[in-house]
Design an enzyme around this catalytic site. Structure first.
Site, PDB file in Angstrom:
ATOM      1  CD  GLU A 113      -7.164 -13.227  -6.322  1.00 34.34           C
ATOM      2  OE1 GLU A 113      -7.849 -12.234  -6.055  1.00 34.34           O
ATOM      3  OE2 GLU A 113      -6.144 -13.170  -7.055  1.00 34.34           O
ATOM      4  CG  ASP A 115      -1.422 -14.034  -7.293  1.00 31.50           C
ATOM      5  OD1 ASP A 115      -0.889 -15.139  -7.101  1.00 31.50           O
ATOM      6  OD2 ASP A 115      -0.831 -12.965  -7.105  1.00 31.50           O
ATOM      7  CE  LYS A 130       0.595   1.612   6.082  1.00 28.49           C
ATOM      8  NZ  LYS A 130       0.280   1.863   4.668  1.00 28.49           N
ATOM      9  N   GLY A 222      -7.984  -4.614  -9.405  1.00 27.21           N
ATOM     10  CA  GLY A 222      -6.897  -3.912  -8.732  1.00 27.21           C
ATOM     11  C   GLY A 222      -5.805  -3.361  -9.626  1.00 27.21           C
ATOM     12  N   GLY A 263       6.495   6.288  -1.494  1.00 28.52           N
ATOM     13  CA  GLY A 263       7.832   6.834  -1.270  1.00 28.52           C
ATOM     14  C   GLY A 263       7.989   7.352   0.145  1.00 28.52           C
ATOM     15  CD  GLU A 265       2.351   4.568   4.056  1.00 32.01           C
ATOM     16  OE1 GLU A 265       1.304   5.040   4.477  1.00 32.01           O
ATOM     17  OE2 GLU A 265       2.423   3.401   3.600  1.00 32.01           O
ATOM     18  CG  HIS A 536      -9.580  17.554  29.148  1.00 33.41           C
ATOM     19  ND1 HIS A 536      -8.741  18.214  28.285  1.00 33.41           N
ATOM     20  CD2 HIS A 536      -9.019  17.649  30.386  1.00 33.41           C
ATOM     21  CE1 HIS A 536      -7.720  18.704  28.969  1.00 33.41           C
ATOM     22  NE2 HIS A 536      -7.861  18.375  30.241  1.00 33.41           N
TER      23      HIS A 536
HETATM   24  C1  LIG Z   1       2.848  -0.480  -0.577  1.00 36.78           C
HETATM   25  C2  LIG Z   1       1.394  -0.113  -0.551  1.00 36.78           C
HETATM   26  C3  LIG Z   1       0.826   0.358   0.610  1.00 36.78           C
HETATM   27  C4  LIG Z   1      -0.524   0.688   0.628  1.00 36.78           C
HETATM   28  N1  LIG Z   1      -1.053   1.156   1.791  1.00 36.78           N
HETATM   29  C5  LIG Z   1      -2.351   1.504   1.836  1.00 36.78           C
HETATM   30  C6  LIG Z   1      -2.934   1.962   3.038  1.00 36.78           C
HETATM   31  O1  LIG Z   1      -2.279   2.062   4.079  1.00 36.78           O
HETATM   32  N2  LIG Z   1      -4.231   2.282   3.034  1.00 36.78           N
HETATM   33  C7  LIG Z   1      -4.991   2.191   1.902  1.00 36.78           C
HETATM   34  O2  LIG Z   1      -6.179   2.510   1.949  1.00 36.78           O
HETATM   35  N3  LIG Z   1      -4.471   1.742   0.743  1.00 36.78           N
HETATM   36  C8  LIG Z   1      -3.174   1.408   0.684  1.00 36.78           C
HETATM   37  N4  LIG Z   1      -2.646   0.935  -0.484  1.00 36.78           N
HETATM   38  C9  LIG Z   1      -3.516   0.849  -1.663  1.00 36.78           C
HETATM   39  C10 LIG Z   1      -4.384  -0.418  -1.589  1.00 36.78           C
HETATM   40  O3  LIG Z   1      -3.557  -1.546  -1.429  1.00 36.78           O
HETATM   41  C11 LIG Z   1      -5.234  -0.560  -2.835  1.00 36.78           C
HETATM   42  O4  LIG Z   1      -5.955   0.637  -3.049  1.00 36.78           O
HETATM   43  C12 LIG Z   1      -6.209  -1.709  -2.708  1.00 36.78           C
HETATM   44  O5  LIG Z   1      -5.530  -2.911  -2.506  1.00 36.78           O
HETATM   45  C13 LIG Z   1      -7.096  -1.821  -3.942  1.00 36.78           C
HETATM   46  O6  LIG Z   1      -7.964  -2.892  -3.758  1.00 36.78           O
HETATM   47  P1  LIG Z   1      -8.660  -3.629  -5.010  1.00 36.78           P
HETATM   48  O7  LIG Z   1      -9.598  -4.611  -4.388  1.00 36.78           O
HETATM   49  O8  LIG Z   1      -9.176  -2.640  -5.959  1.00 36.78           O
HETATM   50  O9  LIG Z   1      -7.475  -4.372  -5.759  1.00 36.78           O
HETATM   51  P2  LIG Z   1      -6.342  -5.389  -5.305  1.00 36.78           P
HETATM   52  O10 LIG Z   1      -6.117  -5.341  -3.840  1.00 36.78           O
HETATM   53  O11 LIG Z   1      -5.193  -5.131  -6.181  1.00 36.78           O
HETATM   54  O12 LIG Z   1      -6.972  -6.826  -5.616  1.00 36.78           O
HETATM   55  C14 LIG Z   1      -7.252  -7.243  -6.912  1.00 36.78           C
HETATM   56  C15 LIG Z   1      -7.273  -8.752  -6.939  1.00 36.78           C
HETATM   57  O13 LIG Z   1      -7.777  -9.178  -8.203  1.00 36.78           O
HETATM   58  C16 LIG Z   1      -7.016 -10.294  -8.662  1.00 36.78           C
HETATM   59  N5  LIG Z   1      -7.174 -10.336 -10.121  1.00 36.78           N
HETATM   60  C17 LIG Z   1      -6.742  -9.433 -11.024  1.00 36.78           C
HETATM   61  N6  LIG Z   1      -7.154  -9.772 -12.258  1.00 36.78           N
HETATM   62  C18 LIG Z   1      -7.862 -10.908 -12.130  1.00 36.78           C
HETATM   63  C19 LIG Z   1      -8.573 -11.733 -13.034  1.00 36.78           C
HETATM   64  N7  LIG Z   1      -8.690 -11.413 -14.338  1.00 36.78           N
HETATM   65  N8  LIG Z   1      -9.171 -12.853 -12.561  1.00 36.78           N
HETATM   66  C20 LIG Z   1      -9.106 -13.164 -11.248  1.00 36.78           C
HETATM   67  N9  LIG Z   1      -8.471 -12.405 -10.343  1.00 36.78           N
HETATM   68  C21 LIG Z   1      -7.866 -11.292 -10.769  1.00 36.78           C
HETATM   69  C22 LIG Z   1      -5.615  -9.995  -8.194  1.00 36.78           C
HETATM   70  O14 LIG Z   1      -4.851 -11.186  -8.139  1.00 36.78           O
HETATM   71  C23 LIG Z   1      -5.887  -9.390  -6.812  1.00 36.78           C
HETATM   72  O15 LIG Z   1      -5.913 -10.379  -5.827  1.00 36.78           O
HETATM   73  C24 LIG Z   1      -1.315   0.567  -0.540  1.00 36.78           C
HETATM   74  C25 LIG Z   1      -0.739   0.069  -1.717  1.00 36.78           C
HETATM   75  C26 LIG Z   1       0.592  -0.263  -1.725  1.00 36.78           C
HETATM   76  C27 LIG Z   1       1.187  -0.807  -2.995  1.00 36.78           C
HETATM   77  N1  LIG Z   2      -1.256   5.055   3.239  1.00 41.89           N
HETATM   78  C1  LIG Z   2      -1.892   4.892   2.101  1.00 41.89           C
HETATM   79  O1  LIG Z   2      -3.096   5.077   2.002  1.00 41.89           O
HETATM   80  C2  LIG Z   2      -1.149   4.432   0.892  1.00 41.89           C
HETATM   81  C3  LIG Z   2       0.144   3.953   1.018  1.00 41.89           C
HETATM   82  C4  LIG Z   2       0.797   3.542  -0.132  1.00 41.89           C
HETATM   83  C5  LIG Z   2       0.152   3.589  -1.356  1.00 41.89           C
HETATM   84  N2  LIG Z   2      -1.100   4.061  -1.428  1.00 41.89           N
HETATM   85  C6  LIG Z   2      -1.783   4.140  -2.733  1.00 41.89           C
HETATM   86  O2  LIG Z   2      -0.972   3.588  -3.726  1.00 41.89           O
HETATM   87  C7  LIG Z   2      -0.956   4.425  -4.872  1.00 41.89           C
HETATM   88  C8  LIG Z   2       0.443   4.477  -5.429  1.00 41.89           C
HETATM   89  O3  LIG Z   2       1.327   5.185  -4.534  1.00 41.89           O
HETATM   90  P1  LIG Z   2       2.617   5.900  -5.100  1.00 41.89           P
HETATM   91  O4  LIG Z   2       3.294   6.581  -3.968  1.00 41.89           O
HETATM   92  O5  LIG Z   2       3.373   4.968  -5.961  1.00 41.89           O
HETATM   93  O6  LIG Z   2       1.999   6.932  -6.119  1.00 41.89           O
HETATM   94  P2  LIG Z   2       1.640   8.499  -5.974  1.00 41.89           P
HETATM   95  O7  LIG Z   2       0.829   8.818  -7.160  1.00 41.89           O
HETATM   96  O8  LIG Z   2       1.115   8.811  -4.616  1.00 41.89           O
HETATM   97  O9  LIG Z   2       3.051   9.228  -6.087  1.00 41.89           O
HETATM   98  C9  LIG Z   2       3.905   9.041  -7.194  1.00 41.89           C
HETATM   99  C10 LIG Z   2       4.909  10.181  -7.248  1.00 41.89           C
HETATM  100  O10 LIG Z   2       5.913   9.840  -8.197  1.00 41.89           O
HETATM  101  C11 LIG Z   2       6.226  10.977  -9.002  1.00 41.89           C
HETATM  102  N3  LIG Z   2       6.776  10.458 -10.274  1.00 41.89           N
HETATM  103  C12 LIG Z   2       6.135   9.753 -11.228  1.00 41.89           C
HETATM  104  N4  LIG Z   2       6.987   9.375 -12.206  1.00 41.89           N
HETATM  105  C13 LIG Z   2       8.217   9.841 -11.856  1.00 41.89           C
HETATM  106  C14 LIG Z   2       9.530   9.757 -12.442  1.00 41.89           C
HETATM  107  N5  LIG Z   2       9.766   9.105 -13.586  1.00 41.89           N
HETATM  108  N6  LIG Z   2      10.559  10.359 -11.815  1.00 41.89           N
HETATM  109  C15 LIG Z   2      10.343  11.024 -10.649  1.00 41.89           C
HETATM  110  N7  LIG Z   2       9.137  11.121 -10.062  1.00 41.89           N
HETATM  111  C16 LIG Z   2       8.082  10.531 -10.637  1.00 41.89           C
HETATM  112  C17 LIG Z   2       4.912  11.716  -9.097  1.00 41.89           C
HETATM  113  O11 LIG Z   2       5.090  13.086  -9.370  1.00 41.89           O
HETATM  114  C18 LIG Z   2       4.310  11.491  -7.689  1.00 41.89           C
HETATM  115  O12 LIG Z   2       4.676  12.499  -6.775  1.00 41.89           O
HETATM  116  C19 LIG Z   2      -1.430   5.795  -4.449  1.00 41.89           C
HETATM  117  O13 LIG Z   2      -2.445   6.179  -5.337  1.00 41.89           O
HETATM  118  C20 LIG Z   2      -1.967   5.615  -3.064  1.00 41.89           C
HETATM  119  O14 LIG Z   2      -3.330   5.945  -3.028  1.00 41.89           O
HETATM  120  C21 LIG Z   2      -1.762   4.479  -0.334  1.00 41.89           C
END
Ligand SMILES: Cc1cc2nc3c(=O)[nH]c(=O)nc-3n(C[C@H](O)[C@H](O)[C@H](O)COP(=O)(O)OP(=O)(O)OC[C@H]3O[C@@H](n4cnc5c(N)ncnc54)[C@H](O)[C@@H]3O)c2cc1C
Ligand SMILES: NC(=O)c1ccc[n+]([C@@H]2O[C@H](COP(=O)([O-])OP(=O)(O)OC[C@H]3O[C@@H](n4cnc5c(N)ncnc54)[C@H](O)[C@@H]3O)[C@@H](O)[C@H]2O)c1
Length: 566
Positions: A113, A115, A130, A222, A263, A265, A536
């Site tokens: 890792e 970071d 959440k 990620g 957006g 959420e 139920h």
């Molecule tokens: C605001 C927000 C809300 C979200 N809510 C949900 C949700 O409710 N439910 C859901 O299912 N998903 C949600 N997601 C999406 C979810 O967070 C991601 O899909 C998930 O974290 C992806 O996991 P990952 O393990 O692929 O990558 P990441 O969680 O991004 O982890 C990657 C890790 O790799 C490390 N890393 C990167 N490059 C290197 C390197 N070269 N060497 C060492 N370490 C490195 C990074 O520091 C990081 O710690 C949300 C995302 C956002 C932004």
């Molecule tokens: N509850 C969850 O599971 C959860 C919550 C948050 C994020 N995520 C994950 O994180 C990822 C990113 O989420 P997100 O909401 O950023 O992406 P998203 O792909 O869900 O939505 C992005 C939206 O932005 C619009 N868009 C893109 N460029 C634009 C511009 N220049 N001007 C106006 N509109 C524009 C697109 O048409 C799209 O509707 C998603 O793939 C999602 O799977 C999941």
């Protein structure tokens, strides 16, 4: 609770001299066989003798010695060649899921890792968002006088302390980060700190000059927020979700660019905390990724009655942060004509326009892999594909970095699937069985295809599509909660009873979807599901009704099994 078990070793038949009565934390071994004893490589099984005073472990335990011998034989096969059986780059949810499963499979495992442990989900994604949404749900309830009155409840005006809300999100992230790190340590996964770069096949550098080798490598690096060109993020008035989750301010007026998951959420959070929201969405409708019928209902419940307005069919092409007493300015460009359309002035702009894979500096060029828009190309088994279209041996990529499905549980499931493969069992993950949920109030959830996607597939492949729907309005539990605004929609094949997709909008939709996603994963048909029984009164009866409403062709044989006498 920490529990320990005493492991006494006799070394008479081994060249290694183990420490007698060494004490380990075997708590996880009480539920799953583990290879915590990897340190004893080289000891033969008959050289081990076990004793315990632990109240829940009775020895001789049949599973325990076999887990030791399994671990010894797996681990003993290649230690001279590689430092590890499996090396995971990135300790997000994907990497964590892969590492835990690898330990269960007896693989000597390390995770790198660069970071903080836990990655996006734990620190900047699912977990803190959440926590904010939990506050938003309570605020909504307490502010909804009519809703409370219908229960006969009276409360005073609801208010909140911004720093207190921010602390809740931050504390939760710290707690879960600690849990995740401890779970890896407890299982014996080596945590290697530093940025990882692939130097060549099965070889990775991390930190300044540490080199580590592994038989198999998983990339799980990620993603980061994607910010379109022309948008200047200052972290204060033009922000991404990374900043918004810290809740340093609650602006009076915030523009949210993008009406996807992030957006939507955040619109739920900000409006509950008192902000006015303006959505800017490039496509012609809000929430374009959802099933159109669900988007329409979500718009009626989550957008129209709230302090939200919107511009659709426009790109935010230039955003300038607030400075010198001027507000944030947003230039809008018509998505079709590409002509300037409008300029907005707001207090803050949140950029929620998707995520970009984090693959820079990973050294993919050293193994002839060319990314596609930054994503690592993989096949259906998450095996990395090189620039010539060939599979790179022993290299996999999971999670956001491969772009297949940017969800935490999808990343983890892909990791588990890869570990199955490297442990000798073929496995392909069915992505159509992976559920997704948006944690607004009420929630939205889905699995499989939307109706337009299902109809397109049906036309290509030549089958019929049917749709069944049920409303939350007829559900006793939803009515008791005064939360009966909701819809569940089933898209299926009437010829064979296969579920193609399920979409739910309503109270606890995120929990309800699993019944459908598990049914898809197991290949259970509607003929079987119609006979399942739901308690139920529960919300899950919405799904019960949905299954029963499906009309599968009469000629399809009934799968009901003979009753078993009890
Ligand atoms: C605001 C927000 C809300 C979200 N809510 C949900 C949700 O409710 N439910 C859901 O299912 N998903 C949600 N997601 C999406 C979810 O967070 C991601 O899909 C998930 O974290 C992806 O996991 P990952 O393990 O692929 O990558 P990441 O969680 O991004 O982890 C990657 C890790 O790799 C490390 N890393 C990167 N490059 C290197 C390197 N070269 N060497 C060492 N370490 C490195 C990074 O520091 C990081 O710690 C949300 C995302 C956002 C932004
Ligand atoms: N509850 C969850 O599971 C959860 C919550 C948050 C994020 N995520 C994950 O994180 C990822 C990113 O989420 P997100 O909401 O950023 O992406 P998203 O792909 O869900 O939505 C992005 C939206 O932005 C619009 N868009 C893109 N460029 C634009 C511009 N220049 N001007 C106006 N509109 C524009 C697109 O048409 C799209 O509707 C998603 O793939 C999602 O799977 C999941």
């Amino acid at each position: 609770m920490q529990s320990s078990l005493s492991l006494s070793l006799s070394s008479s038949s081994s060249s290694i001299t183990p420490k007698p009565n060494h004490t380990f934390d075997f708590s996880p071994c009480l539920t799953k066989p583990l290879n915590l004893n990897l340190r004893f490589c080289g000891l033969r099984r008959e050289a081990l003798s076990l004793s315990t005073t632990h109240p829940r472990v009775k020895l001789p335990c049949r599973r325990f010695p076999s887990c030791i011998s399994a671990a010894l034989s797996t681990n003993g096969s290649s230690p001279k060649t590689f430092d590890y059986d499996l090396l995971v780059i990135g300790a997000g949810v994907g990497g964590h899921g892969a590492a835990l499963h690898a330990v269960e499979k007896g693989l000597k495992t390390a995770i790198i890792e660069g970071d903080v442990m836990g990655g996006t989900c734990v620190n900047r994604g699912c977990v803190p968002s959440k926590a904010l949404l939990a506050v938003s749900g309570r605020m909504r309830e307490l502010q909804n006088e009519q809703h409370l009155k219908s229960f006969g409840i009276q409360v005073g005006a609801a208010n909140y302390d911004r720093q207190g809300v921010a602390d809740h999100a931050n504390n939760l992230a710290s707690k879960i980060r600690g849990n995740l790190t401890n779970s890896l340590k407890a299982l014996g996964v080596d945590i290697l700190t530093g940025f990882g770069t692939i130097l060549g096949p099965q070889k990775v550098q991390f930190g300044k000059d540490n080199i580590v080798t592994a038989k198999d490598i998983i990339i799980a690096t990620g993603s980061v927020p994607f910010v379109p060109k022309g948008i200047e993020v200052d972290g204060k008035t033009v922000i991404t979700s990374d900043h918004a989750l810290k809740l340093e301010t609650v602006p009076d007026w915030i523009a949210i660019v993008g009406s996807g998951y992030i957006g939507l959420e955040f619109s739920d959070v900000y409006t509950a905390l008192g902000s006015e929201v303006t959505f800017i969405e490039a496509l012609d409708q809000l929430m374009p990724g959802f099933d159109p019928e669900i988007s329409k209902l979500a718009q009626r419940v989550l957008i129209n009655p709230r302090k939200i307005d919107y511009h659709t069919g426009v790109f935010a092409t230039k955003i300038t942060p607030a400075r010198d007493g001027k507000p944030v300015t947003i230039e809008l460009t018509d998505a079709k004509t590409k002509k300037p359309k409008d300029t907005l002035e707001v207090d803050t702009a949140l950029i929620a326009t998707g995520r970009a894979p984090y693959t820079q500096g990973l050294g993919l060029e050293n193994i002839n892999v060319v990314t596609q828009r930054g994503f690592v190309p993989v096949d259906e088994r998450m095996r990395v594909v090189d620039a010539n279209g060939k599979l790179v041996p022993n290299l996999y990529c999971i999670g956001d970095a491969n772009g297949k499905m940017m969800l935490a549980h999808a990343a983890s499931a892909q990791g588990i699937s890869v570990v199955e493969q490297v442990s000798g069992k073929d496995h392909i993950l069915n992505h159509l069985s992976i559920p997704a949920a948006c944690f607004t109030h009420p929630e939205i959830s889905m699995v499989g295809l939307t109706e337009p996607q299902a109809r397109e597939k049906a036309e290509k492949e030549g089958f019929e599509v049917s749709v069944a729907k049920t409303s939350f309005k007829a559900n006793s539990k939803a009515l008791a909660e005064n939360e009966a605004e909701g819809l569940a929609k089933l898209i299926y094949r009437p010829d064979n009873g296969e579920i193609l997709g399920v979409h739910i909008f309503g109270l606890h939709a995120a929990d309800l979807i699993h019944e459908a996603s598990n049914a898809i994963a197991m290949g259970t048909s509607l003929q079987d599901l119609k006979f399942t029984v739901h308690a139920h009164p529960t919300l899950s009866e919405v799904i019960d009704e949905l299954y029963k409403a499906a009309k599968v062709n009469a000629h399809v044989s009934s799968p009901v099994k003979e009753p078993v006498a009890v």
